[in-house]
Write a protein that holds these residues in place. Structure first.
Motif, PDB file in Angstrom:
ATOM      1  N   HIS A 102      -8.150   8.043  -1.400  1.00 56.14           N
ATOM      2  CA  HIS A 102      -8.406   9.245  -0.614  1.00 56.14           C
ATOM      3  C   HIS A 102      -8.799  10.394  -1.554  1.00 56.14           C
ATOM      4  N   SER A 103      -9.845  11.127  -1.154  1.00 55.82           N
ATOM      5  CA  SER A 103     -10.305  12.215  -2.009  1.00 55.82           C
ATOM      6  C   SER A 103     -10.127  13.586  -1.364  1.00 55.82           C
ATOM      7  N   HIS A 104      -9.472  13.627  -0.198  1.00 58.85           N
ATOM      8  CA  HIS A 104      -9.248  14.897   0.495  1.00 58.85           C
ATOM      9  C   HIS A 104      -7.748  15.109   0.660  1.00 58.85           C
ATOM     10  N   VAL A 105      -7.304  16.300   0.318  1.00 61.94           N
ATOM     11  CA  VAL A 105      -5.875  16.634   0.370  1.00 61.94           C
ATOM     12  C   VAL A 105      -5.681  17.940   1.135  1.00 61.94           C
ATOM     13  N   TYR A 106      -4.627  17.986   1.918  1.00 61.35           N
ATOM     14  CA  TYR A 106      -4.282  19.159   2.721  1.00 61.35           C
ATOM     15  C   TYR A 106      -2.816  19.501   2.459  1.00 61.35           C
ATOM     16  N   ASN A 158       0.846  -1.194   0.000  1.00 64.58           N
ATOM     17  CA  ASN A 158       0.000   0.000   0.000  1.00 64.58           C
ATOM     18  C   ASN A 158       0.880   1.241   0.000  1.00 64.58           C
ATOM     19  N   ALA A 159       0.770   2.013  -1.078  1.00 67.53           N
ATOM     20  CA  ALA A 159       1.573   3.219  -1.163  1.00 67.53           C
ATOM     21  C   ALA A 159       0.941   4.282  -0.288  1.00 67.53           C
ATOM     22  N   GLY A 160       1.811   5.002   0.428  1.00 67.25           N
ATOM     23  CA  GLY A 160       1.340   6.123   1.216  1.00 67.25           C
ATOM     24  C   GLY A 160       1.254   7.348   0.341  1.00 67.25           C
ATOM     25  N   VAL A 161       1.252   8.514   0.982  1.00 63.30           N
ATOM     26  CA  VAL A 161       1.216   9.770   0.260  1.00 63.30           C
ATOM     27  C   VAL A 161       2.586   9.991  -0.397  1.00 63.30           C
ATOM     28  N   MET A 162       2.559  10.274  -1.677  1.00 66.07           N
ATOM     29  CA  MET A 162       3.800  10.502  -2.408  1.00 66.07           C
ATOM     30  C   MET A 162       3.915  11.976  -2.763  1.00 66.07           C
ATOM     31  N   GLN A 163       5.105  12.500  -2.571  1.00 66.55           N
ATOM     32  CA  GLN A 163       5.351  13.880  -2.954  1.00 66.55           C
ATOM     33  C   GLN A 163       6.596  13.938  -3.830  1.00 66.55           C
ATOM     34  N   THR A 209      -8.088  10.681  10.491  1.00 59.79           N
ATOM     35  CA  THR A 209      -6.632  10.781  10.527  1.00 59.79           C
ATOM     36  C   THR A 209      -6.109  11.289   9.202  1.00 59.79           C
ATOM     37  N   GLN A 210      -5.166  12.208   9.255  1.00 60.10           N
ATOM     38  CA  GLN A 210      -4.487  12.675   8.063  1.00 60.10           C
ATOM     39  C   GLN A 210      -3.188  11.910   7.897  1.00 60.10           C
ATOM     40  N   TYR A 211      -2.958  11.413   6.690  1.00 62.01           N
ATOM     41  CA  TYR A 211      -1.751  10.670   6.366  1.00 62.01           C
ATOM     42  C   TYR A 211      -0.822  11.596   5.590  1.00 62.01           C
ATOM     43  N   PHE A 212       0.393  11.732   6.096  1.00 60.41           N
ATOM     44  CA  PHE A 212       1.316  12.723   5.541  1.00 60.41           C
ATOM     45  C   PHE A 212       2.339  12.110   4.585  1.00 60.41           C
ATOM     46  N   GLY A 213       2.740  12.929   3.618  1.00 61.53           N
ATOM     47  CA  GLY A 213       3.856  12.600   2.756  1.00 61.53           C
ATOM     48  C   GLY A 213       5.169  13.041   3.375  1.00 61.53           C
ATOM     49  N   PRO A 214       6.299  12.740   2.701  1.00 59.88           N
ATOM     50  CA  PRO A 214       7.619  13.059   3.249  1.00 59.88           C
ATOM     51  C   PRO A 214       8.020  14.513   3.089  1.00 59.88           C
ATOM     52  N   GLY A 215       7.243  15.267   2.323  1.00 58.20           N
ATOM     53  CA  GLY A 215       7.528  16.684   2.165  1.00 58.20           C
ATOM     54  C   GLY A 215       8.419  16.987   0.965  1.00 58.20           C
ATOM     55  N   PHE A 265       4.457  20.103   3.081  1.00 57.66           N
ATOM     56  CA  PHE A 265       3.931  18.767   3.346  1.00 57.66           C
ATOM     57  C   PHE A 265       2.506  18.650   2.830  1.00 57.66           C
ATOM     58  N   CYS A 266       2.217  17.515   2.276  1.00 56.07           N
ATOM     59  CA  CYS A 266       0.883  17.191   1.822  1.00 56.07           C
ATOM     60  C   CYS A 266       0.344  16.057   2.706  1.00 56.07           C
ATOM     61  N   ALA A 267      -0.938  16.094   2.979  1.00 54.31           N
ATOM     62  CA  ALA A 267      -1.599  15.019   3.724  1.00 54.31           C
ATOM     63  C   ALA A 267      -2.890  14.657   3.006  1.00 54.31           C
ATOM     64  N   SER A 268      -3.365  13.454   3.223  1.00 55.30           N
ATOM     65  CA  SER A 268      -4.652  13.065   2.646  1.00 55.30           C
ATOM     66  C   SER A 268      -5.478  12.315   3.673  1.00 55.30           C
ATOM     67  N   SER A 269      -6.774  12.318   3.466  1.00 49.38           N
ATOM     68  CA  SER A 269      -7.677  11.535   4.309  1.00 49.38           C
ATOM     69  C   SER A 269      -8.733  10.909   3.406  1.00 49.38           C
TER      70      SER A 269
END
Lengths: 113, 117
Positions: free
Chosen positions: B29-33, B1-6, B105-111, B91-95
């Motif tokens: 995930h359809s929500h991004v922060y 399962n790939a996490g958030v990619m930046q 919970t927001q899942y974060f990318g590495p920035g 940093f980007c996060a998604s939920s």
């Protein structure tokens, strides 16, 4: 406005030492409180959280207690390992803005074997 | 399962150039922060997007900054005519979506580390 203040780093420890990272906050009402951890080269991961006063969050040997009277959420671990080396972020989220997180500046922890 | 990619993970730009930062959320995930971390400071909220919609951009500077999350493809944070003060980690996060629970919970990318020369 909301703010989070964390203990400044970097912090260097030996394996099996006790770790404490202080975190205090300013917010109206009763925010939810979080600790996130960022391992080298990875994204922030939720480590633990507490949503009301006197709640204790715990995960992977780490603990933090929501102290309303001192507006604090200090992170502790009794015996750290080299694999705990990371950047630790304290954060809060107000109930009325339940998607905006406010973070502290992060504390870099290095554990030496 | 790939996490958030930046990507890119590191970006160097000269003053006046444009910076484009990409964020691929967790699959489904359809929500991004987007959050920004200036030197010696904590992460600060910038913008919240759902597919093809900006929900809240209250933390984003009014000029030079824009964000989108198209129906297909990654979310893009665009900074036009960069200045040295834009140097920061983004940093980007998604939920998953259906925001309404404080337990989300927001899942974060590495920035992405942006350096403006």
């Amino acid at each position: 406005g909301d703010s989070v203040t964390q203990m400044e780093g970097p912090v260097t420890l030996s394996e099996e030492a006790f770790l404490t990272i202080n975190c205090t906050y300013t917010a109206t009402g009763y925010p939810s409180l979080f600790w996130y951890v960022q391992y080298p080269g990875e994204g922030l991961q939720l480590l633990l959280k507490a949503t009301k006063a006197d709640d204790k969050g715990s995960n992977k040997g780490f603990e933090a207690t929501y102290r309303k009277e001192t507006t604090s959420f200090h992170l502790e671990k009794g015996s750290v390992q080299v694999s705990d080396s990371a950047v630790y972020f304290c954060a809060l989220r107000r109930p009325s803005n339940d998607y905006k997180l406010s973070f502290g500046a992060g504390t870099t922890v290095t554990v030496r074997a | 399962n790939a996490g958030v990619m930046q990507n890119p993970r590191h970006l160097v730009r000269r003053r006046g150039q444009e910076a484009r930062l990409r964020c691929s959320p967790v699959k489904g995930h359809s929500h991004v922060y987007w959050y920004r971390q200036l030197p010696e400071e904590g992460l600060k909220f910038m913008v919240y997007l759902q597919k093809e919609n900006i929900i809240d951009e209250s933390g984003m500077p009014k000029e030079r900054f824009s964000a989108e999350f198209p129906k297909e493809g990654p979310s893009i944070l665009r900074i036009q005519q960069v200045v040295r003060g834009d140097s920061a980690a983004y940093f980007c996060a998604s939920s998953p979506g259906g925001w309404g629970s404080t337990q989300e919970t927001q899942y974060f990318g590495p920035g992405t580390r942006l350096l403006v020369l």
